[in-house]
Every structure is written in C-alpha cells, then in structure tokens.
Write an enzyme that holds these catalytic residues in place. Structure first.
Site, PDB file in Angstrom:
ATOM      1  N   THR A  12      18.718  67.047  47.439  1.00 55.94           N
ATOM      2  CA  THR A  12      17.265  67.174  47.543  1.00 55.94           C
ATOM      3  C   THR A  12      16.606  67.169  46.170  1.00 55.94           C
ATOM      4  O   THR A  12      17.253  67.400  45.148  1.00 55.94           O
ATOM      5  CB  THR A  12      16.866  68.484  48.241  1.00 55.94           C
ATOM      6  OG1 THR A  12      17.249  69.582  47.411  1.00 55.94           O
ATOM      7  CG2 THR A  12      17.527  68.613  49.600  1.00 55.94           C
ATOM      8  N   CYS A  13      15.295  66.940  46.187  1.00 61.12           N
ATOM      9  CA  CYS A  13      14.491  66.957  44.961  1.00 61.12           C
ATOM     10  C   CYS A  13      14.135  68.381  44.573  1.00 61.12           C
ATOM     11  O   CYS A  13      13.018  68.640  44.126  1.00 61.12           O
ATOM     12  CB  CYS A  13      13.208  66.174  45.182  1.00 61.12           C
ATOM     13  SG  CYS A  13      13.430  64.413  45.125  1.00 61.12           S
ATOM     14  N   ASP A  14      15.016  69.327  44.778  1.00 59.45           N
ATOM     15  CA  ASP A  14      14.731  70.705  44.421  1.00 59.45           C
ATOM     16  C   ASP A  14      15.703  71.112  43.322  1.00 59.45           C
ATOM     17  O   ASP A  14      16.914  71.023  43.501  1.00 59.45           O
ATOM     18  CB  ASP A  14      14.893  71.625  45.642  1.00 59.45           C
ATOM     19  CG  ASP A  14      14.309  73.001  45.384  1.00 59.45           C
ATOM     20  OD1 ASP A  14      14.598  73.570  44.308  1.00 59.45           O
ATOM     21  OD2 ASP A  14      13.576  73.505  46.236  1.00 59.45           O
TER      22      ASP A  14
END
EC number: 4.1.1.17
Lengths: 376, 376
Positions: B323-325
């Site tokens: 994820t883009c986290d």
C-alpha cells in the site's frame, strides 16, 4: 462539526458507530487548495476516502486523481474521470496491474527503482514516468519511513536510463510526510528537485513536472497553517529554486481534502476503573483501532472528541475500543479529558475523521462490521 | 507447511495474496490441548478465526466457544453449537447485546467492573458471571495492556456484590498475554485466584470456575513449549494452590488452536534499493499490515517466511506491504534474510498465519480486497 452534520445526527440518529461526511466541506477544501496553489493541478489522493460521492464531486470540480491500485483507478473512471486525469502513484505495482492501468488509458506512473521502471517500460510503453525521491519527513505527525523514494543521486541515474527506454522521463515527486505542520519542509525538497532538473538538462533530459505530494494537514487537536500559508511558502520556494522556469506542479492532498469533512459518532459502551483508587477512568467506545481509527496507532493522530456534556467538569481518561484485543487502546499517553458526567450509552463525536477511516476498517474483527458511512 | 497445503498451492495456484488453512492441523491442535488438560473445557476464541469450516469442525469435536460479540455468537449457533457451549467473554458489551445474547440462550458472561455487572444483571437475569482479574502479561509477545480485568481486591468486592444481585457469581478469569512463552505465568495468576476463592468462601460466596484464558502460542520463529508442557505446569499449579478442591477450569485457545494451521502465499511485487550502495534490499509483497498482517505491528509477531529458493545464499532485507502507506512496513528491525536470488514475481509462503489474519484485514484500503481464504 457543521450544522448540516449536526442536523443529520439529530434527525436520523443513525446506529453507531458511523461516519458522516459533509460534501460541502470537501468542495470548500478543493476551492481553497485550488486558490492557494492556482498553478498546480490537484490530484486527490483517493486512498484517503474513495467514496463515489466524493469522487463524483471532485470530478465535477475539475480535480485529477492520485491512485494506489487498479481498483482505485476503476473507482475514478466510474465517477466520470477521464484517464488523462489519473496518476498511478504507487511505486509498488504488479506488472499485470501496470498493463491493466495502461489499457484503461492511464499514462502517468510513479517509480523509485530500476526494477519498477523496467516494469513500466515493458507494460506501459510510451507512458510518462516520474521518480520519487526520499525526504526526511521531519515535522509530520504520521511516521514517514524510507519505504517510498530513492536517494536523489539514484533518481538522476534512473531518469537518465528512462530517457533511453520506451517511456517519457516526465518529472520528480516527493512527499514531506502526512499531516505535515511545517510549511518549510517543501522548500528542502524543492531545492533538491531544482538541482536535479538542472543537472539532467545538462545531460539532455528535460523534465517537465514536480509532484509536490500530499502532507497538507487536517486540524485535529493542534492548530495547523492555512492552505493559503502553504501556498505562499511553496510558491516562494518554487520561485527561489526554479527562477523564471517554474515547471508544471501537481499536489496530492488526501487528508487535507476530506479529513475535516467527516465526523464519527460512537456510543460509550462502558466507563469503569481498575481499582477503587484508580486515578483515571477507562472509557470504552463502540469504535476502536480496528473499526476505522487505525491512525491512533502509537497515538499518532489525536482526534478531537466532543460530547453533549462538554460544559461539565472534566477528568483524565484512557480511551479504548470495543474489541477483545489488548492493543485496541486509542489514547493512554495523550492527556485526554472527558466530562465526569459522561455516562454509559452517551454518544460522543470524533471530529476530523473524514480521511483514512472507512477503508482502514477491519472487515470483520471480533465480528464487528466495517464502519458505516453517510455522504451528505 | 503440511503436504495437504503444499498440494493445494501446487494444484490450484490461487491468486495471491491468499490464506490456506489445513483443518487436520486444527483437529490435531484440539486433540493435543484436550489431552494436555483433560479436566479443562476448551472454549475456542472465535476471534482468532471465525471461519464456518473451523467452527463446524470444533463443534463436532466437542469444543465450546469464547465469543466477543453477538455476531460471533451467531456464527457459533449457525455452526451447530448449542448456547450452553458459548461464553460471552468480552468485558465490554452494550446492554442491548447482552439482552440479545441472553435471548439466544447464552448464560455465561464476563465482567470486570460494577458498571458491566449491573448491565448483565439487568439484561441477562440469572446468568452466570465471571470476573476478570489483571495480570502482568510478562513473557508474552503480543502486548497486554491494562484494558481488561480489574485488581483482585476489586474483583472480591464485585463478586460479593454479584451475590446480592440477580446473577450467579460463578468464577474468575485471567489472561497471561497472547503468545505467552513462559509456562510459569499461569502459576502467579492461579495463586491469586485460589486466595480469592478461599476469601470469598469465608464470606459465603462459593465460586465454581477458573477461566485460564488463552495465551497458548503458535510456533513462529522461536521454539515454544508443547501443549503437554503447558498442561503439566498448569495442573501442577492447580494442585498446589487449590489442593484437593480443584475447581472447574476452562481454557480459551485461539492462536494455539489455529495459528500453525494456516499458510499465506504472497507474490513479490518489487525488490529494490534506495541508493547504489544501500546495504539492504527492500522486498515488497502483495500483502502487508492492512491486508491481514496487522500483528506485525511493532514487529510483535515474526512469521517465518519461506521461498522456493531457500537453499541459495541469503541476504538481509526489509520487508514491506503493497500500500501507499509509509507505516505499511512489516519487518525492518528484525533481522530477516531472504535469498539473493529471490525475484519479482516469485511466490513466498508466510507460515503460521491461521490466526488473527483474515478478520484483521482492512475492508478496502488502497482499493485492495480483504484477504481471501481457503479451508481444506
């Protein structure tokens, strides 16, 4: 809480926990960001809240979209965005997902390694690519790891290689860290970008775009600078570092676009003490870390919590969620205080919860359903 | 990995990420726990994995069930458990949920405060109640906060009050902490329980049951004691502290029942470095903290990861999710090593992932679907 949200809760008394998002606030945030950075294109970070109501509104206002997956690209297309307004901003993509995205018409891709660049060239030939560089993330409330981006020296090498491949070396991106309260953090990154632009141009590679990322904050417990202040600082940095050759810029607000537009209502399930002389009461809500408030991890994001009894005298509390998981404690170190008169069955409002709540919610932990949301 | 799971992956090559659980291993775990503590009733902690296939199997083997919510109670009833085999073990319950559970025939409820006790008396009149006491949790891999339980002196007062209310003061419970590798931790808690039993009996309140909780571990990277060793230590403590008046006991294994029965397969999405002289490679998988591996929080649970290239020379890596986290990093401090020959597109197997994965999974974070699971 806006009057519209307050009225919704009054009139409907929806089952808790639930999130209500006021779309007027989203529209206002879009207008403010657009006004503060009129020369930047806004790419809304869909991951913050991919609700179709939010995406449709932003499509109608002219927004573009930063996406993390093929599924998010499809949400944007379904909401009416054309593919030229969509960036596939995740630096970690399966080859098959790059191919699917390119097939859907998406033409702008992020990368931060030779391996990812090669995947893009092979699966999205001719696409524009931008390279993400590492920044320090100082001043951000949500931790920024080294997960995304590469060192600037490596970015230079990668963009030179890109020029020899079947892609268009289009620009650079960076991210100053989520909930970034120091407007000066953009300046450091822009200085690095400008140096790379000059250096690469000398090598014959002319970049066009700087992606300023997200990081624009929501007001939680502490004050944050206004969009206007961010805009002025960023514009000043752009002028200083790029002179009269300012590139195209894009910004990717997520939290800054929808965070303050949402309010979660939750019911107090239990208030108790651990011993007769316990100095703090435990307040257990029907929402916790696994029901949508994952960003309370390490107490990173501190949501304001308001009650109908806020005039009464308050006392220090520990706030926890409803699951049988000992890690499901929201705030223990932060000095939260709630009214002594707060009672089991009361409703509390957790403010500024429009971003990073619904989709973070666990699918079925402890048998609890994911967070229900209303967009009004 | 069992031969049955290996064959399933070979024959079906299911899309990743996915979890495969071997029900034979669950059955074996049940038999071992039952053999190690033959005088204790097993209440499976449904929250560890509420799949109907697991619940049905355990119903058929004679298990009882520890539940966290009305929804979990319904899962057990649907799997064929009679309500007398169900405990509502969450100390944080809405009054309406207590009423619903009691209406469904559930007769055994946990509490740790006067407020919860009053809710139970009002909404489940005549029910048996047990009070949870606080323990230190030392030696457990998953953090144990003070969220559940009360000090023993308060438990004494509460059970005396219970005797005067429309409930049956039935027993005590404690929890030594999840993934508890020190078998001696049960001894400390049992000494406290025995003292409370004697003290309350002098006041005319005769308790019947001690709930020994969960904590029984799964083998991850480190060796853990066997069920037999736990059983012997616990039986010895019971004899020592209760003499020839050993009460009914129940145990609530979750991780110890299903953890080692499951294997997640994941695809390597990207392997890269942050600079030319980076000393560790980053390996990005298609599953991360928000796709089912939430227990990697603070690197608490360290899953064994195996690949088809495990004979090759290995090198240190940082392992992250898709994820883009920036918080979606699985292992950075733990010294994980993976083969230098590992390549993008390879599959890796993450072992001992049968517990606390599927339901922890985020409903839609970054557009990724919740973890898919197969029970064979």
């Amino acid at each position: 809480m806006t009057e519209k949200i307050a009225r919704f809760f009054r009139d409907n008394a929806p089952a808790t926990p639930c999130l209500v998002v006021d779309l007027d606030v989203v529209a206002e945030n879009y207008a403010k960001l657009n006004g503060a950075l009129p020369d930047s294109k806004i790419y809304y970070a869909v991951k913050a809240n991919p609700a179709p109501e939010i995406l449709s509104l932003l499509v109608s206002m002219g927004s573009s979209f930063d996406t993390a997956s093929v599924q998010e690209i499809q949400y944007c297309l379904e909401a009416g965005a054309t593919p030229d307004r969509i960036s596939f901003g995740n630096t970690i993509k399966k080859a098959s997902d790059i191919r699917t995205a390119h097939g859907l018409g998406v033409d702008l891709f992020a990368f931060d390694s030779i391996e990812e660049l090669e995947k893009i060239a092979a699966n999205a030939p001719g696409a524009r690519v931008f390279c993400r560089i590492l920044t320090s993330g100082e001043g951000a409330d949500w931790p920024l790891s080294r997960k995304f981006g590469c060192e600037p020296a490596m970015a230079r090498e990668l963009l030179l290689k890109a020029a020899a491949m079947d892609v268009v070396p289009y620009g650079l991106s960076f991210h100053v860290g989520s909930q970034q309260r120091d407007v000066g953090q953009w300046d450091l990154a822009l200085a690095t970008c400008a140096a790379l632009f000059r250096d690469l141009e000398e090598q014959g590679v002319v970049l066009r775009m700087v992606n300023l990322g997200g990081g624009f904050p929501t007001r939680y417990l502490k004050d944050v600078p206004t969009s206007q202040q961010y805009g002025e600082a960023i514009n000043e940095s752009l002028r200083q570092h790029f002179g009269n050759r300012i590139p195209e810029t894009i910004i990717e607000p997520g939290r800054g676009m929808v965070g303050n537009a949402g309010v979660i209502q939750s019911e107090v399930v239990l208030i108790s003490r651990k011993s007769a002389n316990d100095d703090r009461r435990w307040v257990y809500l029907d929402i916790g870390k696994f029901g949508g408030l994952a960003e309370t991890m390490d107490e990173a994001i501190k949501y304001p919590i308001v009650t109908d009894r806020d005039g009464d005298s308050a006392e220090p509390v520990i706030i926890a969620g409803p699951t049988c998981d000992s890690a499901d404690v929201l705030y223990e170190k932060a000095d939260y205080r709630l009214p002594s008169s707060l009672a089991i069955g009361d409703r509390v409002s957790i403010l500024a919860t429009g971003a990073y709540t619904t989709t973070y919610s666990a699918v079925n932990f402890n048998g609890f359903a994911p967070l229900k949301a209303y967009y009004i």
